[in-house]
Design a protein around this motif. Structure first.
Motif, short mmCIF file in Angstrom:
data_model
loop_
_atom_site.label_atom_id
_atom_site.label_comp_id
_atom_site.label_asym_id
_atom_site.label_seq_id
_atom_site.Cartn_x
_atom_site.Cartn_y
_atom_site.Cartn_z
N UNK A 175 30.14 -37.96 66.65
CA UNK A 175 30.89 -37.77 65.42
C UNK A 175 30.00 -37.20 64.33
N UNK A 176 30.62 -36.56 63.34
CA UNK A 176 29.93 -36.00 62.19
C UNK A 176 30.72 -36.30 60.94
N UNK A 177 30.02 -36.61 59.87
CA UNK A 177 30.69 -36.88 58.60
C UNK A 177 31.29 -35.59 58.05
N UNK A 178 32.45 -35.73 57.42
CA UNK A 178 33.07 -34.59 56.74
C UNK A 178 32.29 -34.34 55.46
N UNK A 179 31.83 -33.10 55.28
CA UNK A 179 30.99 -32.75 54.13
C UNK A 179 31.81 -32.68 52.85
N UNK A 180 31.11 -32.73 51.74
CA UNK A 180 31.76 -32.56 50.45
C UNK A 180 31.98 -33.88 49.74
N UNK A 181 32.63 -33.79 48.58
CA UNK A 181 32.88 -34.97 47.76
C UNK A 181 34.10 -35.72 48.30
N UNK A 182 33.84 -36.80 49.00
CA UNK A 182 34.92 -37.56 49.63
C UNK A 182 35.39 -38.72 48.78
N UNK A 183 35.85 -39.76 49.46
CA UNK A 183 36.38 -40.93 48.77
C UNK A 183 35.28 -41.96 48.52
N UNK A 184 35.56 -42.88 47.61
CA UNK A 184 34.61 -43.93 47.28
C UNK A 184 35.10 -45.30 47.69
N UNK A 185 36.25 -45.35 48.35
CA UNK A 185 36.80 -46.65 48.75
C UNK A 185 37.59 -46.48 50.04
N UNK A 186 38.18 -47.57 50.51
CA UNK A 186 38.89 -47.60 51.79
C UNK A 186 39.87 -46.45 51.96
N UNK A 187 39.76 -45.73 53.09
CA UNK A 187 40.67 -44.63 53.40
C UNK A 187 41.90 -45.22 54.07
N UNK A 188 43.01 -45.25 53.36
CA UNK A 188 44.21 -45.94 53.85
C UNK A 188 45.13 -45.04 54.67
N UNK A 189 44.91 -43.72 54.63
CA UNK A 189 45.78 -42.85 55.41
C UNK A 189 45.23 -41.45 55.57
N UNK A 190 45.54 -40.83 56.73
CA UNK A 190 45.22 -39.44 57.02
C UNK A 190 46.45 -38.79 57.64
N UNK A 191 46.70 -37.54 57.30
CA UNK A 191 47.83 -36.82 57.87
C UNK A 191 47.49 -35.35 57.99
N UNK A 192 47.95 -34.73 59.08
CA UNK A 192 47.67 -33.32 59.35
C UNK A 192 48.92 -32.48 59.11
N UNK A 193 48.76 -31.39 58.35
CA UNK A 193 49.88 -30.50 58.06
C UNK A 193 50.09 -29.51 59.21
N UNK A 194 51.21 -28.81 59.24
CA UNK A 194 51.45 -27.84 60.31
C UNK A 194 50.37 -26.76 60.44
N UNK A 195 49.71 -26.40 59.32
CA UNK A 195 48.67 -25.37 59.40
C UNK A 195 47.30 -25.95 59.73
N UNK A 196 47.22 -27.26 59.97
CA UNK A 196 45.97 -27.89 60.36
C UNK A 196 45.20 -28.54 59.24
N UNK A 197 45.60 -28.30 57.99
CA UNK A 197 44.93 -28.94 56.87
C UNK A 197 45.17 -30.44 56.92
#
Length: 604
Positions: free
Chosen positions: A353-375
């Protein structure tokens, strides 16, 4: 239908600022702890790593015996468990309560028969005992404060050295082990002490940034390594297999390799700057590889033969519980978020695994969702919704602020992002809030398929809405759950929707006919946290707080696969990652930070 274990994505070591994290190794495997898990990680084949989860209290240190057949792991309550490393059963050899508090380090003797455990006890700071019976093999005395490290000479006559917060090193003769003398070379906390493989010498490092060498048989001080010293507390040291070199890791963000005979520095590796790059542990793995642990939990691997001042490889991974998951545009990867705000990209091909670069979150990640274009869109308890590029490698600059703490996220076919919060449902597009819906119930789970949006609430119902690009219009209410709807998932063909609730029931609804197909998927005994469908819409997997994973069949509702104890502490996420005609791979993860891969076979 049947299943078997197919691999694991291991969490990285848990670190604490100012505390030395003990790592150990056997050949190309390193051993460490995280939460309630002991990890034996294969550096060459990560998927074959081992996760031992039988401790009641959080383990703090683990070391494999010189024979390689057993592992001793100790926890915060002062208990040591000795277990078999051969086979999948991890048979318990013995469990011993040795001190009345946290154990900081343990050591085996060269015969794999005796163990010394040290730490911060109420009545004593260390104990020596036999690994098979637990009977005493001497006494560890002399310290007035917590003991941080212990090392045993691997050859007869046995000797042992312990190091503590009282700035002292106590030298013991054995066996049975008994106090010999106190060594007062350091002026601050002594963080680590290690014997070399020949037994001729041992080394100590401490918060005074000093490195000392001693005679292995007598405990006499041989001298101090003063060439180009560290500028911060030295948290760990480790000897090369040939005992000619010593590596030290420091809070000054550097790792140094020393030639012991000349007491000169060979190489200095600078990891970075700041607290996250402080080095808090190390171990020598194999003949040439040095592994050093960053405060951020990154495992930095150095090859002493390489002419480079940077790590040749960095292993990144979760450090806390896995709380969310979503597929990536690349079918060979997926993203997962954790309670510490980190989001990582996992490769099913390499099991790394690799960390996602950039300015991320500072607390618990409660959800992830992928759009039709992959974002990928992420939500967290810092009340932010953020955007990750389709490749899953980095965050974009796009970010929006939520009105309250988010619970779940889904993306419609027009890339509108829906977020459920405590009292409302918010819709975002292009980083702008475009709609807020405040229902009479408290919304929890959300799922989207095309322009159809499903919301599960504390009213024990699934509400179906039509999205016209501007507002949500409720069209149907589906009834069948017996608790707060905590997880929702549309089948890929949009024909069905599965809803899991707080009682452990999973209901299957026909979306077109707006009716309940079955409510007999009710084998879970606690809240359903996650649901995932196979690509052909014939099977649905559920993960629950009860630690189990079930795979359900649409065509045969009474048939299921029960993956018991799939995630100690509770399963928070499930996701199908790859499929073919007969077998599919399912990933489950949760409270212990591990992501386990299961190969599920669907029989005709």
């Amino acid at each position: 239908m049947s299943f078997k274990r197919a691999g694991i994505f291991s969490p990285n070591p848990l670190t604490t600022r100012g505390v030395s994290t003990k790592l150990s190794a056997q050949k190309d495997k390193i051993v460490y702890t995280n939460g309630k898990v002991v990890i034996i990680r294969d550096l060459n084949n990560p998927a074959s790593s081992t996760a031992y989860t039988e401790h009641v209290k959080d383990p703090t240190v683990a070391r494999i015996s010189p024979s390689g057949y057993y592992c001793a792991s100790a926890d915060i309550s002062g208990t040591v468990r000795v277990w078999d490393t051969v086979g999948e059963d991890r048979t318990l050899k013995g469990e011993y309560k040795v001190i009345g508090g946290r154990i900081n380090d343990i050591a085996w003797d060269g015969e794999s028969k005796r163990i010394i455990a040290v730490g911060d006890g109420k009545e004593k700071f260390g104990h020596a005992f036999m690994m098979d019976t637990g009977t005493s093999s001497g006494e560890i005395i002399g310290h007035s404060k917590a003991v941080n490290a212990v090392s045993i000479r691997q050859q007869r006559p046995f000797r042992a050295a312990t190091a503590g917060d009282d700035s002292s090193i106590i030298f013991h003769q054995g066996v049975p082990y008994k106090y010999d003398k106190v060594i007062k070379t350091h002026t601050k906390f002594v963080q680590d002490v290690r014997y070399d493989n020949t037994g001729d010498r041992f080394a100590s490092v401490g918060s005074d940034s000093k490195v000392f060498l001693y005679d292995g048989k007598t405990g006499d001080t041989l001298g101090e390594i003063t060439d180009s010293p560290h500028k911060g507390s030295i948290m760990a040291c480790s000897w090369s297999p040939d005992s000619s070199s010593l590596v030290t890791s420091s809070a000054d963000c550097t790792v140094k390799l020393w030639d012991v005979e000349t007491k000169k520095g060979i190489t200095t590796w600078t990891i970075g700057s700041g607290v996250s790059h402080q080095q808090v542990g190390n171990v020598w793995s194999g003949s040439e590889n040095i592994v050093s642990l960053s405060m951020s939990s990154d495992l930095n691997i150095f090859d002493r033969r390489a002419n480079s001042d940077k790590p040749t490889r960095v292993i990144q991974g979760p450090q806390k519980s896995i709380t969310s998951i979503t597929p990536s545009k690349d079918s060979g990867t997926f993203l997962a978020g954790s309670t510490d705000g980190r989001i990582l990209s996992f490769s099913t091909a390499t099991s790394e695994s690799d960390s996602v670069d950039g300015e991320g979150h500072t607390n618990l990640v409660s959800g992830l969702a992928t759009s039709p274009d992959g974002t990928v869109y992420s939500i967290a308890y810092d009340d932010k919704v953020k955007e990750i590029v389709a490749t899953g490698q980095s965050f974009t600059d796009a970010s929006a602020t939520l009105s309250s703490q988010p619970r779940s996220v889904a993306v419609a076919s027009d890339s509108t992002v829906f977020v459920t919060e405590i009292k409302s449902i918010e819709a975002f597009r292009s980083n702008q809030k475009i709609h807020t819906h405040q229902p009479k119930y408290s919304p929890h789970a959300v799922a989207a398929s095309g322009v159809l949006v499903a919301i599960g609430g504390d009213d024990q119902k699934v509400h179906l809405y039509q999205w016209d690009g501007k507002a949500l219009k409720e069209t149907t209410v589906l009834d069948g759950n017996k608790g707060t709807v905590s997880a929702l998932a549309f089948s890929p063909d949009s024909k069905y929707i599965a809803s899991g609730d707080s009682t452990g029931r999973v209901c299957l609804f026909d979306v077109q006919e707006k009716k309940l197909v079955t409510s007999r998927w009710s084998f879970h005994s606690a809240r359903v946290n996650s649901l995932s469908w196979t690509s052909e819409s014939r099977h649905c997997a559920s993960g629950s707080l009860d630690t189990h994973v079930y795979v359900w069949s649409v065509e045969r509702p009474m048939k299921n696969i029960a993956i018991k104890n799939a995630g100690p502490g509770g399963v928070n996420v499930v996701l199908w990652t790859s499929e073919d005609a007969k077998t599919s791979k399912l990933v489950s993860g949760g409270a212990d930070g591990c992501l386990r891969v299961w190969e599920v076979t669907f029989h005709a």
